[in-house]
Design a protein around this motif. Structure first.
Motif, PDB file in Angstrom:
ATOM      1  N   ASP A  11       0.836  -1.212   0.000  1.00 42.88           N
ATOM      2  CA  ASP A  11       0.000   0.000   0.000  1.00 42.88           C
ATOM      3  C   ASP A  11       0.865   1.255   0.000  1.00 42.88           C
ATOM      4  N   LYS A  12       1.838   1.272   0.889  1.00 43.34           N
ATOM      5  CA  LYS A  12       2.686   2.454   1.054  1.00 43.34           C
ATOM      6  C   LYS A  12       3.511   2.724  -0.205  1.00 43.34           C
ATOM      7  N   VAL A  36       2.960   1.802  -3.339  1.00 41.84           N
ATOM      8  CA  VAL A  36       2.125   2.204  -4.476  1.00 41.84           C
ATOM      9  C   VAL A  36       1.602   3.631  -4.298  1.00 41.84           C
ATOM     10  N   GLU A  37       1.243   3.975  -3.072  1.00 44.51           N
ATOM     11  CA  GLU A  37       0.723   5.316  -2.810  1.00 44.51           C
ATOM     12  C   GLU A  37       1.785   6.390  -3.015  1.00 44.51           C
ATOM     13  N   GLU A  38       3.047   6.054  -2.745  1.00 46.11           N
ATOM     14  CA  GLU A  38       4.114   7.061  -2.778  1.00 46.11           C
ATOM     15  C   GLU A  38       4.881   7.112  -4.095  1.00 46.11           C
ATOM     16  N   GLU A  47       4.404   7.148  -8.317  1.00 43.87           N
ATOM     17  CA  GLU A  47       3.573   7.166  -9.517  1.00 43.87           C
ATOM     18  C   GLU A  47       4.163   6.239 -10.572  1.00 43.87           C
ATOM     19  N   ARG A  74      -4.812  -2.717  -8.791  1.00 39.73           N
ATOM     20  CA  ARG A  74      -3.767  -1.729  -8.494  1.00 39.73           C
ATOM     21  C   ARG A  74      -2.424  -2.149  -9.079  1.00 39.73           C
TER      22      ARG A  74
END
Length: 266
Positions: A129-130, A132-134, A136, A162
């Motif tokens: 999660d972390k 992929v979120e941080e 691009e 995702r």
């Protein structure tokens, strides 16, 4: 874009199979990702072998629980596109993900390790999660290095939609469940391995049998001159206009040893 995902490369036989396959198909591949944690005699990775894999046409080398078996890796891991699981504790040498540009697209490659029957690392689901979120990216490709099929499958559904592709490594036996998940992520529980075909996950069969029969420690060795070697993996094509995978196939390629010591495809 055509991407090759290559299973665990085990020792010299695995390196040879990989080299032969890339000599045949390398020009068709835009990005090649191979798991190299067993490339040096079945345990770890050396700088010399790292350079060899890259010279064959491998672009990113992923790892797992054997990444740090050769202590020399601490001296060079940051100098090459080598990944170790991203869910190792903060401060562990190396990197757990990398972004590479291929044909104008940003490809985020993430290496994670499962926790069932493995080392107790950080939660790979939350680390994913972390990351992929941080970061691009146009494509996200995940090597999930794990023992339990259930954990790999659960992660596949967790990342579905995702990640562009999620594939398992570590068990060295290719599974038959390659498919697109409901939200479009390409998934396979295990890519399989590159190495000696007549072996126990790449090692001499007699030693594997002895360990299970006698329940005693055994020193495993990679077969020196196997008659058959194999390459296992997956190749897929991604359409940047459609933003989806348009085709994919499992690869299981055999090479047979000739009398002169060279190998030819079967």
């Amino acid at each position: 874009m055509r991407v090759a995902l290559i299973g665990d490369v085990v020792g010299r036989p695995g390196r040879r199979a990989l080299h032969l396959w890339l000599q045949e198909h390398g020009k068709e591949i835009d990005l090649c990702i191979a798991n190299g944690e067993n490339a040096a005699g079945g345990f770890g990775l050396t700088e010399k072998i790292t350079k060899a894999l890259l010279s064959y046409g491998v672009d990113v080398i992923t790892g797992g629980n054997h990444t740090f078996d050769k202590k020399e890796i601490f001296q060079f891991i940051d100098n090459y596109p080598i990944l170790r699981p991203a869910n190792y504790p903060e401060g562990t040498p190396g990197k757990g993900f990398i972004t590479v540009e291929v044909k104008g697209l940003k490809v985020l490659v993430v290496n994670l390790m499962g926790r069932v029957f493995m080392e107790c690392l950080d939660n790979p689901f939350k680390v994913f999660d972390k990351v992929v979120e941080e970061n691009e990216a146009d494509l996200v490709i995940v090597d999930f290095h794990g023992e339990a099929s259930s954990e790999k499958q659960a992660f596949g559904f967790y990342a579905d939609g995702r990640a562009t592709a999620v594939y398992g490594t570590h068990t060295h036996v290719q599974t038959a469940d390659l498919r697109l998940l409901p939200k479009g992520t390409l998934y396979i529980t295990d890519l399989g391995m590159c190495g000696a075909t007549d072996s126990v996950i790449g090692m001499e069969p007699a030693e594997g049998v002895e360990r299970f029969v006698k329940q005693l420690p055994v020193r495993f060795k990679v077969p020196e001159k196997p008659k058959l070697i194999q390459l296992c993996g997956v190749v897929f094509e991604y359409d940047p206009q459609l933003k989806q995978i348009t085709s994919f196939e499992r690869i299981y390629k055999l090479y047979e040893r000739r009398e002169d010591g060279s190998y030819t495809g079967r």
